[in-house]
Each structure stands twice: as structure tokens, then as C-alpha cells.
Design a protein around this motif. Structure first.
Motif, PDB file in Angstrom:
ATOM      1  N   SER A 109      -2.757  -5.653  -0.275  1.00  0.00           N
ATOM      2  CA  SER A 109      -2.856  -5.729  -1.260  1.00  0.00           C
ATOM      3  C   SER A 109      -2.262  -5.070  -2.627  1.00  0.00           C
ATOM      4  O   SER A 109      -2.579  -4.649  -3.398  1.00  0.00           O
ATOM      5  N   GLU A 113      -1.999  -8.792  -5.939  1.00  0.00           N
ATOM      6  CA  GLU A 113      -3.548  -8.812  -6.450  1.00  0.00           C
ATOM      7  C   GLU A 113      -4.932  -8.954  -6.339  1.00  0.00           C
ATOM      8  O   GLU A 113      -5.423  -8.715  -6.631  1.00  0.00           O
ATOM      9  N   LYS A 116      -6.603  -8.058  -2.939  1.00  0.00           N
ATOM     10  CA  LYS A 116      -6.691  -7.590  -3.740  1.00  0.00           C
ATOM     11  C   LYS A 116      -8.435  -6.253  -3.807  1.00  0.00           C
ATOM     12  O   LYS A 116      -8.793  -6.286  -3.600  1.00  0.00           O
ATOM     13  N   LYS A 117      -8.612  -7.410  -4.993  1.00  0.00           N
ATOM     14  CA  LYS A 117      -9.501  -7.765  -5.624  1.00  0.00           C
ATOM     15  C   LYS A 117     -10.797  -8.162  -4.286  1.00  0.00           C
ATOM     16  O   LYS A 117     -11.814  -7.758  -4.739  1.00  0.00           O
ATOM     17  N   ASN A 118      -9.730  -9.134  -3.540  1.00  0.00           N
ATOM     18  CA  ASN A 118     -11.119 -10.069  -3.305  1.00  0.00           C
ATOM     19  C   ASN A 118     -11.570  -8.823  -1.737  1.00  0.00           C
ATOM     20  O   ASN A 118     -12.600  -8.876  -1.377  1.00  0.00           O
ATOM     21  N   ASN A 120     -11.279  -5.584  -2.089  1.00  0.00           N
ATOM     22  CA  ASN A 120     -11.918  -4.381  -2.528  1.00  0.00           C
ATOM     23  C   ASN A 120     -13.326  -4.757  -3.041  1.00  0.00           C
ATOM     24  O   ASN A 120     -14.928  -3.822  -2.290  1.00  0.00           O
ATOM     25  N   ASN A 121     -14.096  -6.126  -3.210  1.00  0.00           N
ATOM     26  CA  ASN A 121     -15.384  -6.128  -3.714  1.00  0.00           C
ATOM     27  C   ASN A 121     -16.126  -6.601  -2.267  1.00  0.00           C
ATOM     28  O   ASN A 121     -17.250  -5.914  -2.210  1.00  0.00           O
TER      29      ASN A 121
END
Length: 214
Positions: A109, A113, A116-118, A120-121
């Protein structure tokens, strides 16, 4: 059927994109990626869930997050270090595995970026599903509580409202005995040996033997 053929072509296209992404993240061009969970697991193959419904974007995003995580594991986890520092006991091993997953996902992460988003979701969706689940046993609750506390610290996130749903006995144990030790782990993320030694010691200090089946 033309529609079925188009769906199959689209599935294969998705698989190809995910496979090339995984190889790139893992920095392993010879890695094999299988979308068949019945596949015999070997060290050179990542097994990912089969794509079922292309109309379901959540399914694709979940698959991306699982693929990202598996690729980061190959890139950042040294298996010999992992085995050397692994604690004894069924639930202890599960907590250790969870901690290592958080470690390599955090490294990934920091660099990517999109990953990180994948991730976290995916974790937020996992928490929501967990809240709705009525069939959890005590061991599952302990692992979830541990994961939530450690992830909050390592990722510097706040999911406190979720923690209210978690097992209160172990919530107390984690917040009292573990919080300060977990905070120290933030500085060890890039050193797997030091991190895994520290996390193994921390897990042993929790004295969870009474919950083991082994």
C-alpha cells in the motif's frame, strides 16, 4: 450462443489482465495464476477464485484485492523467516498469519496507491459481512478483533465503531496488553525477521491456549 461466447471472451480478458498485474506486483514473470480453487497448490501457482458473474463489479473488485494480496505475499514474505518465527498453537498460528498479511499489505500500500485502495475497500466489505454473520465461533472473533486492532495501528486507520461489535473480553485484553506493543511494530514493517519475532512474542503473551483445540 454468441452472448455466451462474448462472456467467455470477456472473462478470459479479465483473467489475462489480473494475471499480468499479479506477475508484475510479485516481480515473478514465471508465476502461474489459476482461477480454479480445486487446483493442486504448488509454490509457483497462485490460486484465485473463479469469476462467476461478470455483471457483478463487486466480485471483480474483490478478486483484484485477493490477487493483489497474494502477489504482495510472494514479493515480501520470506517463507524460511516465516516458519522460523511461527508460534505454536492453532489460533496463535492464525494470528501470526493475519499479522504477516497486514505487514506485506501495508508495504504494498505504501508503494502502490491502486493496491491500497483495493485492499482497503476489500477490508471494509469484509467487516460489513462479519457484522451480519451469526455463525462465528470464539476463535473467529479473537482473530477478527486482533486483525482490527493491528490494522488500525499499522494502517493508521480508525474503525472504532466496528470494534463495538467485537468480543468484549478480548477487546479488553488487546487494548490493555497489546496496544503499546502493536504501536512499536509500525517501525518494523520493512524487517520481516524483527516484525515476526515481535509479533510471535506478543501473541504468546496473550495466553490464548485455553481456546485452542490442539
Amino acid at each position: 450462443n454468441l452472448m455466451d461466447n462474448q462472456k467467455e471472451l470477456l472473462k478470459e480478458s479479465f483473467k489475462s489482465v489480473i494475471a499480468s498485474t499479479v506477475k508484475s506486483i510479485a516481480a515473478e514473470p514465471d508465476l502461474k495464476i489459476s482461477f480454479d480453487e480445486k487446483n493442486i497448490n504448488d509454490e509457483k501457482t497462485i490460486i484465485l477464485p473463479e469469476i462467476k458473474e461478470l455483471s457483478n463489479s463487486n466480485e471483480y473488485l474483490e478478486l483484484r484485492a485477493i490477487a493483489d494480496s497474494e502477489a504482495l505475499k510472494i514479493r515480501y514474505t520470506d517463507k524460511s523467516i516465516y516458519s522460523k518465527n511461527e508460534p505454536v498453537g492453532k489460533i496463535e498460528k492464525e494470528l501470526y498469519k493475519t499479522a504477516e498479511k497486514i505487514r506485506y499489505e501495508k508495504i504494498g500500500s505504501n508503494y502502490f496507491e491502486g493496491i491500497k485502495k483495493n485492499l482497503n475497500n476489500y477490508f471494509q466489505n469484509k467487516l460489513k459481512k462479519s457484522e451480519l454473520s451469526e455463525s462465528k465461533n470464539l476463535d473467529t472473533e479473537i482473530v477478527e478483533t486482533f486483525e482490527l486492532y493491528l490494522r488500525n495501528i499499522i494502517f493508521e486507520e480508525k474503525n472504532d465503531h466496528r470494534a463495538n461489535k467485537l468480543n468484549s473480553e478480548f477487546k479488553k485484553k488487546f487494548s490493555k496488553e497489546v496496544n503499546n506493543e502493536m504501536i512499536k511494530l509500525k517501525n518494523l514493517i520493512n524487517d520481516q525477521n524483527k516484525f515476526s519475532k515481535a509479533i510471535s512474542q506478543l501473541i504468546n503473551n496473550l495466553n490464548l491456549q485455553q481456546n485452542n483445540e490442539e
